[in-house]
Scaffold this motif. Structure first.
Motif, short mmCIF file in Angstrom:
data_model
loop_
_atom_site.label_atom_id
_atom_site.label_comp_id
_atom_site.label_asym_id
_atom_site.label_seq_id
_atom_site.Cartn_x
_atom_site.Cartn_y
_atom_site.Cartn_z
N THR A 34 0.82 -1.22 0.00
CA THR A 34 0.00 0.00 0.00
C THR A 34 0.85 1.26 0.00
O THR A 34 0.38 2.33 -0.40
CB THR A 34 -0.92 0.04 1.23
OG1 THR A 34 -0.13 0.10 2.44
CG2 THR A 34 -1.83 -1.18 1.28
N SER A 35 2.11 1.14 0.43
CA SER A 35 2.95 2.33 0.55
C SER A 35 3.27 2.96 -0.80
O SER A 35 3.70 4.12 -0.86
CB SER A 35 4.25 1.98 1.28
OG SER A 35 5.03 1.07 0.54
N TRP A 41 -0.70 7.06 1.75
CA TRP A 41 -0.54 5.68 2.22
C TRP A 41 0.89 5.43 2.69
O TRP A 41 1.12 4.69 3.64
CB TRP A 41 -0.90 4.71 1.09
CG TRP A 41 -2.38 4.56 0.88
CD1 TRP A 41 -3.12 5.13 -0.12
CD2 TRP A 41 -3.29 3.83 1.69
NE1 TRP A 41 -4.44 4.80 0.02
CE2 TRP A 41 -4.58 4.00 1.12
CE3 TRP A 41 -3.16 3.06 2.84
CZ2 TRP A 41 -5.72 3.41 1.66
CZ3 TRP A 41 -4.30 2.47 3.38
CH2 TRP A 41 -5.55 2.64 2.80
N TYR A 42 1.86 6.06 2.04
CA TYR A 42 3.26 5.90 2.46
C TYR A 42 3.45 6.46 3.87
O TYR A 42 4.12 5.84 4.71
CB TYR A 42 4.18 6.61 1.48
CG TYR A 42 5.65 6.47 1.84
CD1 TYR A 42 6.34 5.29 1.57
CD2 TYR A 42 6.34 7.52 2.45
CE1 TYR A 42 7.68 5.15 1.91
CE2 TYR A 42 7.68 7.39 2.80
CZ TYR A 42 8.35 6.20 2.52
OH TYR A 42 9.66 6.06 2.87
N ARG A 43 2.85 7.62 4.15
CA ARG A 43 2.95 8.20 5.50
C ARG A 43 2.23 7.31 6.52
O ARG A 43 2.69 7.16 7.65
CB ARG A 43 2.38 9.61 5.50
CG ARG A 43 3.27 10.66 4.88
CD ARG A 43 2.79 12.06 5.21
NE ARG A 43 1.47 12.32 4.63
CZ ARG A 43 1.28 12.82 3.43
NH1 ARG A 43 2.33 13.14 2.66
NH2 ARG A 43 0.06 13.03 2.97
N TRP A 45 1.91 4.05 6.37
CA TRP A 45 2.78 2.90 6.62
C TRP A 45 3.94 3.30 7.51
O TRP A 45 4.33 2.57 8.43
CB TRP A 45 3.24 2.35 5.27
CG TRP A 45 4.65 1.79 5.24
CD1 TRP A 45 5.70 2.30 4.53
CD2 TRP A 45 5.14 0.63 5.90
NE1 TRP A 45 6.82 1.53 4.71
CE2 TRP A 45 6.50 0.50 5.55
CE3 TRP A 45 4.59 -0.31 6.75
CZ2 TRP A 45 7.31 -0.52 6.03
CZ3 TRP A 45 5.39 -1.34 7.23
CH2 TRP A 45 6.73 -1.44 6.87
N ASN A 46 4.50 4.49 7.30
CA ASN A 46 5.66 4.94 8.07
C ASN A 46 5.29 5.28 9.51
O ASN A 46 6.17 5.27 10.38
CB ASN A 46 6.29 6.16 7.42
CG ASN A 46 7.32 5.77 6.37
OD1 ASN A 46 8.46 5.50 6.68
ND2 ASN A 46 6.89 5.72 5.12
#
Length: 418
Positions: A34-35, A41-43, A45-46
């Motif tokens: 999803t990242s 979505w990357y944020r 995941w992070n």
């Protein structure tokens, strides 16, 4: 001319806590995928604070070269999670990756986190002897399953986790002496088959729930604060159990499952309100002197149940009998047991349970020798667990009417399991 409708990414417009909630339902592979969808979505995941590393899913169909590469990647993932102040970390290894029995060795940095609140390790390997002290200042819940440790590591682990509330040790090898004390927030502990255990002391001042499964449990001290005690698949003796119960003045709920050596149980605790006994093959008598007892459940062969004090009022008695022989002698003992309940206890509701309802059908020969045992019962229920093998309803009604001729209410239910 046909107008083109611009696609909207509504998911990326969701608040971050909802994106975290969505990610909590996905595997680690799917979370990583999803990242790449968008910066949002990357944020997400992070900043995700809960990660589950399930090696059963990751390593099940790979060769050794890829396995070693993935192990290295897993170390980096866990390291990144720790740097991101992860709060919940669960690592479950596949013990037979690439056709061989391989243990994933977790990084020692896991045990130096000031942020982890939940830590689950299953089928993993710890590098022993452990270098340095354990520092898990925020850890609340700890679960070890199928791991090897030693006494020194466990001692450091408990000393370095002052906020622990819940401990589960399941098939943990290497522990010979387990001393749990000075953990003022610990309220629950679950111990299941520690094959090397020789001595156990549970002395945390607020430890209210203790579950012991599959062990000898001879050299043991349960402390005095326990309110809920469950023991199962254990060869404990009458003497050991009765002595332990006398030392638990706050006990409220006692459960005993499949303890093959128990023959005579003495419950003499002032606060016990719930008692369950199931599958104790040699058990012959249960003495209950517990004025606060309200719920009693018994599953097994016929035993003698009595109280030597004044009549105790029980809100509900649930009985499910089984035997290798259903002869006349067995039914005579059954009638004696039910009659004794009326003598020793004031029972407001009886619930009979059985797979087919067979044991409630008293043979005519026994009826001619004895009076109905529950002539004063107010509420009576029968729960049948098999729809296909159950006796006819009319036969069940007649059987219950003889056991309790004058109930204010009678219910018969048949549960459909299949």
């Amino acid at each position: 001319m046909e107008k083109r409708v611009k696609a909207e990414d509504y998911a990326s417009q969701l608040p971050q806590h909802l994106l975290h909630h969505i990610l909590s339902f996905l595997s680690l592979k799917q979370i990583i995928q999803t990242s790449v969808l968008s910066k949002t979505w990357y944020r997400a995941w992070n900043t995700l604070h809960i990660l589950k590393f399930d090696f059963l899913d990751i390593f099940s169909d790979i060769n050794r070269a890829i396995y070693e590469h993935t192990v290295s990647a897993a170390d980096r993932w866990i390291g990144y999670a720790l740097e991101s102040r992860v709060k919940e970390l669960k690592v479950a290894n596949c013990p037979y990756a690439c056709g061989e029995k391989i243990k994933y060795s977790v990084p020692q940095s896991i045990f130096h986190s000031n942020w982890i609140q939940v830590l689950h390790l299953r089928d993993c390997e710890l590098k022993l002897p452990f270098s340095g002290n354990v520092k898990l200042s925020c850890l609340k819940q700890l679960t070890f399953g199928k791991v090897y440790v030693d006494d020194n590591f466990v001692r450091d682990l408990l000393a370095g986790s002052p906020m622990l509330e819940d401990i589960s040790l399941i098939r943990v090898f290497g522990i010979k002496e387990l001393n749990v004390f000075n953990l003022v927030k610990l309220g629950k502990i679950h111990i299941e088959w520690l094959p090397d255990l020789e001595k156990l002391a549970l002395l945390a001042p607020n430890l209210e729930s203790i579950t012991l499964i599959a062990g000898e449990y001879k050299g043991i001290n349960l402390g005095v604060s326990c309110k809920y005690l469950s023991i199962s698949l254990s060869s404990i003796s009458d003497k050991w159990l009765n002595e332990q119960l006398k030392r638990l003045p706050h006990l409220e709920n006692l459960k005993l499952y499949f303890c093959p050596k128990l023959e005579r149980i003495e419950i003499s605790n002032p606060l016990v309100s719930k008692l369950l006994i199931q599958g104790c093959a040699k058990l012959s008598s249960v003495q209950i002197d517990a004025p606060c007892l309200r719920y009693f459940t018994y599953i097994g062969d016929i035993v003698s149940v009595f109280s030597s004090t004044n009549r105790i009022t029980l809100s509900e008695v649930s009985l499910d009998f089984y035997s290798k022989t259903w002869d006349i002698t067995w039914y005579v003992r059954l009638i004696e047991l039910l009659a004794n309940f009326n003598t020793s206890f004031n029972v407001l509701k009886y619930v009979f349970k059985n797979w087919t309802g067979k044991w409630v059908v008293i043979p005519e020969e026994v009826k001619n020798m004895a009076a109905p045992p529950l002539s004063n019962v107010k509420e009576l229920g029968l729960q049948i667990q098999s729809q296909t093998d159950a006796l006819p309803m009319s036969q069940l009604e007649d059987a219950m009417s003889w056991i309790a001729p004058h109930p204010q209410s009678l219910s018969i239910s048949i549960n459909k399991y299949y």
